[in-house]
Design an enzyme around this catalytic site. Structure first.
Site, PDB file in Angstrom:
ATOM      1  N   GLU A  88       0.844  -1.204   0.000  1.00  0.00           N
ATOM      2  CA  GLU A  88       0.000   0.000   0.000  1.00  0.00           C
ATOM      3  C   GLU A  88       0.878   1.253   0.000  1.00  0.00           C
ATOM      4  O   GLU A  88       0.586   2.237  -0.696  1.00  0.00           O
ATOM      5  CB  GLU A  88      -0.915   0.002   1.224  1.00  0.00           C
ATOM      6  CG  GLU A  88      -1.945  -1.120   1.233  1.00  0.00           C
ATOM      7  CD  GLU A  88      -2.611  -1.312   2.580  1.00  0.00           C
ATOM      8  OE1 GLU A  88      -3.774  -1.698   2.601  1.00  0.00           O
ATOM      9  OE2 GLU A  88      -1.959  -1.092   3.629  1.00  0.00           O
ATOM     10  N   GLY A 131     -12.217  -4.257   3.963  1.00  0.00           N
ATOM     11  CA  GLY A 131     -13.372  -5.042   3.561  1.00  0.00           C
ATOM     12  C   GLY A 131     -14.605  -4.148   3.576  1.00  0.00           C
ATOM     13  O   GLY A 131     -14.914  -3.544   4.602  1.00  0.00           O
ATOM     14  N   VAL A 163     -11.709  -9.860   8.857  1.00  0.00           N
ATOM     15  CA  VAL A 163     -13.097 -10.322   8.868  1.00  0.00           C
ATOM     16  C   VAL A 163     -13.390 -11.045   7.556  1.00  0.00           C
ATOM     17  O   VAL A 163     -13.217 -10.483   6.471  1.00  0.00           O
ATOM     18  CB  VAL A 163     -14.074  -9.135   9.060  1.00  0.00           C
ATOM     19  CG1 VAL A 163     -15.516  -9.622   9.004  1.00  0.00           C
ATOM     20  CG2 VAL A 163     -13.795  -8.443  10.391  1.00  0.00           C
ATOM     21  N   MET A 171      -7.945  -3.038   9.936  1.00  0.00           N
ATOM     22  CA  MET A 171      -7.219  -3.436  11.138  1.00  0.00           C
ATOM     23  C   MET A 171      -6.361  -2.323  11.743  1.00  0.00           C
ATOM     24  O   MET A 171      -5.584  -2.595  12.667  1.00  0.00           O
ATOM     25  CB  MET A 171      -6.363  -4.676  10.819  1.00  0.00           C
ATOM     26  CG  MET A 171      -7.220  -5.844  10.319  1.00  0.00           C
ATOM     27  SD  MET A 171      -6.292  -7.306   9.819  1.00  0.00           S
ATOM     28  CE  MET A 171      -5.653  -7.872  11.393  1.00  0.00           C
ATOM     29  N   GLU A 172      -6.479  -1.083  11.237  1.00  0.00           N
ATOM     30  CA  GLU A 172      -5.603  -0.013  11.740  1.00  0.00           C
ATOM     31  C   GLU A 172      -6.280   1.344  11.963  1.00  0.00           C
ATOM     32  O   GLU A 172      -5.879   2.102  12.863  1.00  0.00           O
ATOM     33  CB  GLU A 172      -4.432   0.241  10.748  1.00  0.00           C
ATOM     34  CG  GLU A 172      -3.529  -0.940  10.495  1.00  0.00           C
ATOM     35  CD  GLU A 172      -4.075  -1.890   9.432  1.00  0.00           C
ATOM     36  OE1 GLU A 172      -4.968  -1.470   8.656  1.00  0.00           O
ATOM     37  OE2 GLU A 172      -3.636  -3.041   9.379  1.00  0.00           O
ATOM     38  N   ASP A 229     -12.139  -6.414  -0.748  1.00  0.00           N
ATOM     39  CA  ASP A 229     -13.032  -7.562  -0.537  1.00  0.00           C
ATOM     40  C   ASP A 229     -14.267  -7.043   0.173  1.00  0.00           C
ATOM     41  O   ASP A 229     -14.344  -5.866   0.521  1.00  0.00           O
ATOM     42  CB  ASP A 229     -12.310  -8.622   0.323  1.00  0.00           C
ATOM     43  CG  ASP A 229     -11.871  -8.060   1.673  1.00  0.00           C
ATOM     44  OD1 ASP A 229     -12.654  -8.164   2.633  1.00  0.00           O
ATOM     45  OD2 ASP A 229     -10.771  -7.466   1.769  1.00  0.00           O
TER      46      ASP A 229
HETATM   47  N1  SAH Z   1      -2.068 -10.906   3.204  1.00  0.00           N
HETATM   48  C1  SAH Z   1      -1.379  -9.996   4.105  1.00  0.00           C
HETATM   49  C2  SAH Z   1      -2.190  -9.750   5.337  1.00  0.00           C
HETATM   50  C3  SAH Z   1      -3.302  -8.817   5.070  1.00  0.00           C
HETATM   51  S1  SAH Z   1      -4.206  -8.420   6.515  1.00  0.00           S
HETATM   52  C4  SAH Z   1      -0.040 -10.581   4.477  1.00  0.00           C
HETATM   53  O1  SAH Z   1       0.130 -11.772   4.370  1.00  0.00           O
HETATM   54  O2  SAH Z   1       0.838  -9.807   4.853  1.00  0.00           O
HETATM   55  C5  SAH Z   1      -5.400  -7.371   5.781  1.00  0.00           C
HETATM   56  C6  SAH Z   1      -5.007  -5.930   5.618  1.00  0.00           C
HETATM   57  O3  SAH Z   1      -5.939  -5.305   4.777  1.00  0.00           O
HETATM   58  C7  SAH Z   1      -5.036  -5.150   6.935  1.00  0.00           C
HETATM   59  O4  SAH Z   1      -4.051  -4.157   6.926  1.00  0.00           O
HETATM   60  C8  SAH Z   1      -6.460  -4.578   6.967  1.00  0.00           C
HETATM   61  O5  SAH Z   1      -6.475  -3.242   7.424  1.00  0.00           O
HETATM   62  C9  SAH Z   1      -6.963  -4.631   5.527  1.00  0.00           C
HETATM   63  N2  SAH Z   1      -8.179  -5.436   5.288  1.00  0.00           N
HETATM   64  C10 SAH Z   1      -8.628  -5.730   4.040  1.00  0.00           C
HETATM   65  N3  SAH Z   1      -9.732  -6.481   4.094  1.00  0.00           N
HETATM   66  C11 SAH Z   1     -10.026  -6.668   5.405  1.00  0.00           C
HETATM   67  C12 SAH Z   1     -11.047  -7.386   6.086  1.00  0.00           C
HETATM   68  N4  SAH Z   1     -11.958  -8.079   5.427  1.00  0.00           N
HETATM   69  N5  SAH Z   1     -11.028  -7.390   7.451  1.00  0.00           N
HETATM   70  C13 SAH Z   1     -10.094  -6.696   8.117  1.00  0.00           C
HETATM   71  N6  SAH Z   1      -9.078  -6.014   7.526  1.00  0.00           N
HETATM   72  C14 SAH Z   1      -9.040  -5.996   6.169  1.00  0.00           C
END
Ligand code: SAH
Length: 238
Positions: A11, A77, A161, A181-182, A205
């Site tokens: 990002e 999401g 989620v 998540m932030e 998503d």
């Molecule tokens: N695939 C990544 C992890 C992604 S965690 C890795 O392996 O490093 C998901 C990230 O996208 C987080 O920073 C969160 O803020 C955002 N995000 C996107 N979709 C989300 C969802 N459905 N629920 C929570 N956070 C989501």
């Protein structure tokens, strides 16, 4: 100096595509890119995933690296009515959906003392983002559609989620247009520091059972559109 922060390096790199980087300053595992967009200085950094990492790095960006305003750009999401993968949201306020002191009489998500449920984004930044969204050149979505830009409350918690039941529970309890998540953690840090703050997210998503696969397919494009809106918002604030 405004900081554009993101959680993930991918990002952050989407933001850096529109930035001329002058120097990189590193402290422990935190790398801050100082540069210019349209000739105006800004800083860009990835905070890491989740509320603790994002809070720690946001505090460092403000307290040690000189950020006087924060725009957070990334993916999320989408959960609200009419919200589709690839759309964007300009957050007017953020809530920590996993904060639970309800047993003491607080509302779900309410942080006791000072007793805040939602942390509002800065009004000037929200207005700038609205103007930016009206003229932003989007990257087309895989189905050729132009992304829609929503405005409203967004939700944050330390969980990815990916279930329809969780989405229904969160939407029923809090309303809101997205989960991430932030955002709410960074909002609280910025607010305590009395620094203007805004979150922009693009939906990788829709947080249902297909969210991990959808995230893998769409998160890079979504991150680029979020970065475009973040940089266009930065321009509006100049
Ligand atoms: N695939 C990544 C992890 C992604 S965690 C890795 O392996 O490093 C998901 C990230 O996208 C987080 O920073 C969160 O803020 C955002 N995000 C996107 N979709 C989300 C969802 N459905 N629920 C929570 N956070 C989501």
């Amino acid at each position: 100096m405004i900081a554009i922060l993101s959680a993930l390096a991918s990002e952050r790199d989407a933001v850096l595509e529109g930035v001329h980087v002058d120097r990189v300053v590193r402290k422990a595992a935190f790398r801050v890119f100082y540069g210019r967009h349209q000739g105006v200085e800004l800083m860009v950094a990835a905070t890491g995933i989740g509320k603790v990492s994002a809070s720690a790095r946001a505090q460092a960006a403000i307290g040690e690296f000189g950020a006087t305003g924060v725009i957070f750009s990334g993916v999320a999401g989408g959960i609200g009515e009419g919200v589709r993968a690839g759309d964007l949201v300009i957050a007017t306020e953020t809530v920590q959906h996993d904060f639970d002191c309800t047993v003491f009489g607080y509302q779900p998500g309410e942080v006791p003392r000072p007793g805040s449920l939602a942390v509002a984004s800065d009004g000037t930044y929200v207005e700038a983002a609205r103007r930016a969204a009206a003229r932003c050149a989007w990257e087309a979505l895989p189905d050729g559609r132009r992304p829609a830009v929503h405005q409203g409350r967004i939700l944050t918690g330390d969980q990815f989620v990916c279930s329809e039941e969780t989405v229904a529970r969160l939407a029923g309890t809090f309303g809101g247009l997205s989960v991430d998540m932030e955002s709410a953690a960074v909002a609280q840090v910025a607010s305590w520091n009395e620094v203007p703050f805004l979150v922009i997210r693009s939906f990788s998503d829709t947080a249902g059972g297909d969210a991990p696969a959808a995230f893998r397919g769409l998160s890079e494009l979504a991150a680029r559109n979020s970065a475009r809106l973040a940089l266009a918002t930065f321009e509006e604030l100049l």
